[in-house]
Design an enzyme around this catalytic site. Structure first.
Site, PDB file in Angstrom:
ATOM      1  N   PHE A   1       2.883   6.962   1.568  1.00  0.00           N
ATOM      2  CA  PHE A   1       4.080   7.710   1.069  1.00  0.00           C
ATOM      3  C   PHE A   1       3.764   8.420  -0.164  1.00  0.00           C
ATOM      4  O   PHE A   1       4.657   9.086  -0.837  1.00  0.00           O
ATOM      5  CB  PHE A   1       5.352   6.726   0.494  1.00  0.00           C
ATOM      6  CG  PHE A   1       5.652   5.841   1.716  1.00  0.00           C
ATOM      7  CD1 PHE A   1       6.453   6.148   2.700  1.00  0.00           C
ATOM      8  CD2 PHE A   1       5.233   4.315   1.899  1.00  0.00           C
ATOM      9  CE1 PHE A   1       6.749   5.252   3.849  1.00  0.00           C
ATOM     10  CE2 PHE A   1       5.530   3.663   2.859  1.00  0.00           C
ATOM     11  CZ  PHE A   1       6.308   4.012   3.625  1.00  0.00           C
ATOM     12  N   SER A   2       2.646   8.466  -0.544  1.00  0.00           N
ATOM     13  CA  SER A   2       1.891   9.172  -1.679  1.00  0.00           C
ATOM     14  C   SER A   2       2.161  10.629  -1.374  1.00  0.00           C
ATOM     15  O   SER A   2       1.759  11.130  -0.427  1.00  0.00           O
ATOM     16  CB  SER A   2       0.526   8.989  -1.902  1.00  0.00           C
ATOM     17  OG  SER A   2       0.091   9.596  -3.300  1.00  0.00           O
TER      18      SER A   2
ATOM     19  N   PRO B   1       0.946  -1.238   0.068  1.00  0.00           N
ATOM     20  CA  PRO B   1       0.119   0.080   0.068  1.00  0.00           C
ATOM     21  C   PRO B   1       0.800   1.218   0.045  1.00  0.00           C
ATOM     22  O   PRO B   1       1.678   1.450   0.909  1.00  0.00           O
ATOM     23  CB  PRO B   1      -0.824  -0.190   1.218  1.00  0.00           C
ATOM     24  CG  PRO B   1      -0.957  -1.590   1.612  1.00  0.00           C
ATOM     25  CD  PRO B   1       0.353  -2.032   0.859  1.00  0.00           C
ATOM     26  N   CYS B   2       0.456   2.175  -0.903  1.00  0.00           N
ATOM     27  CA  CYS B   2       1.405   3.461  -1.191  1.00  0.00           C
ATOM     28  C   CYS B   2       0.932   4.680  -0.516  1.00  0.00           C
ATOM     29  O   CYS B   2       1.776   5.457  -0.246  1.00  0.00           O
ATOM     30  CB  CYS B   2       1.499   3.547  -2.548  1.00  0.00           C
ATOM     31  SG  CYS B   2      -0.133   4.149  -3.478  1.00  0.00           S
ATOM     32  N   GLN B   3      -0.390   4.657  -0.068  1.00  0.00           N
ATOM     33  CA  GLN B   3      -0.887   5.853   0.594  1.00  0.00           C
ATOM     34  C   GLN B   3       0.017   6.531   1.710  1.00  0.00           C
ATOM     35  O   GLN B   3       0.358   7.544   1.896  1.00  0.00           O
ATOM     36  CB  GLN B   3      -2.139   5.431   1.572  1.00  0.00           C
ATOM     37  CG  GLN B   3      -3.332   5.248   0.494  1.00  0.00           C
ATOM     38  CD  GLN B   3      -3.411   3.695   0.492  1.00  0.00           C
ATOM     39  OE1 GLN B   3      -2.517   2.766   0.647  1.00  0.00           O
ATOM     40  NE2 GLN B   3      -4.665   3.373  -0.131  1.00  0.00           N
TER      41      GLN B   3
END
Length: 343
Positions: A95-96, A91-93
């Site tokens: 670091f987005s 899940p990239c949230q």
């Protein structure tokens, strides 16, 4: 919807992204989503096993790939089956650049589970993709992740990939990291870009009765939005270039940022799911499960399977090369049909 407006590009996806007989290698597909990575790897001959918490994503994965997708929330206690390769998009949230960038403090951080999988499965190779923000504000955490993985005995390559360089009609950028024990070369970039019109063709002139069209107040808002933001290029799709990044937010999101095209009558309309999927390089036969909101989320969060296929071919080249021997990919990165059309 029965309208397909087939194009040479959509036909090339049909020809390239065909699920093949297994090449003998198995890939565990972590945080698998709707199967963007999985489709590319299965088209290269890998057997995949998905792990994903979202039930609609799992249904889409199993419906199209005919592979098992475990509906599970991954953590550092999860037990995995044996495999040759571990792939995934943690899940990239956290670091987005579009999020709060809380990084390791964010409960949605999937990297501890990914590292746990590599540590316990001990694959020959692994790869993950993530947002470009890991290279900047959160570079310290990327260094920590790569240090942990390197301590497990892997050489590591990472590259900021622009998917429009690999035949995807979209200017999406993602960090792609590969771990190996011999050598690895990223897929060769293509010499021409695929435009939004190459991908959509007749959809540009399509005005479905049940389409989601902007009303006058929305058009007024867009005009004010573009003036206030000093927008040089309107946010509409442009026929002569790849689209901007497709995300789950802008597919069905707020008026100012919504992915849309201008039809012959002059109206703007929101993209249809099949159009969004083409911009992500999904073939038309790929059927997404769930309601439209869920479908847009699945498409927006996916790894473009056309790039995934080329990456899988490069990983396969490494797995099958004699130890210590660096080889040049002998197989074309894309099908002959796509080469004739776009190279």
């Amino acid at each position: 919807m029965t309208t397909s407006f087939r194009t040479e590009y959509s036909q090339s996806l049909e020809d390239t992204l065909v699920i093949k007989k297994t090449n003998g290698y198995k890939a565990l597909d972590l945080f698998a989503g709707c199967g963007g990575l999985g489709l590319g790897f299965e088209a290269a001959g890998f057997e995949t096993v998905g792990y994903e918490m979202d039930p609609d994503c799992c249904r889409t994965y199993e419906h199209n790939l005919k592979s098992k997708c475990h509906q599970i929330t991954l953590n550092t206690e999860t037990q995995f089956e044996a495999a040759d390769v571990v792939i995934g998009g943690p899940p990239c949230q956290p670091f987005s650049v579009g999020g709060s960038q809380r990084g390791i403090l964010d409960s949605r951080d999937g990297f501890p589970a990914f590292i746990h999988a590599v540590e316990t499965v001990k694959p020959k190779m692994w790869m993950f993709e993530n947002v470009r923000g890991l290279l900047y504000k959160n570079k310290w955490y990327l260094d920590e992740i790569l240090g942990r993985l390197a301590d497990l005995g892997y050489q590591i390559e990472f590259q900021l990939v622009k998917f429009s360089d690999y035949g995807v009609p979209q200017n999406r950028e993602r960090l792609v990291v590969v771990g190996h024990k011999s050598h690895f070369s990223y897929p060769t970039k293509l010499s021409a870009k695929v435009t939004a019109y190459d991908a959509l063709g007749g959809f540009y002139d399509y005005e479905p009765e049940d389409g989601k069209y902007f009303n006058s107040s929305m058009d007024t808002y867009v005009k004010k939005y573009e003036v206030a933001s000093k927008c040089i290029n309107p946010r509409d799709l442009h026929r002569d270039r790849p689209s901007r990044t497709v995300t789950c937010r802008n597919l069905g999101g707020a008026t100012g940022d919504m992915m849309r095209l201008v039809v012959p009558s002059g109206r703007r309309r929101r993209l249809l799911p099949i159009e969004a999927a083409r911009l992500q390089s999904f073939p038309d036969w790929y059927e997404f499960q769930g309601k439209e909101t869920s479908v847009f989320k699945q498409i927006g969060n996916a790894v473009p399977p056309l790039f995934s296929y080329q990456l899988a071919e490069a990983i396969l080249d490494t797995l099958e090369a004699p130890k210590g021997k660096i080889t040049v990919l002998a197989k074309p990165a894309v099908s002959p049909v796509m080469q004739r059309t776009f190279l």
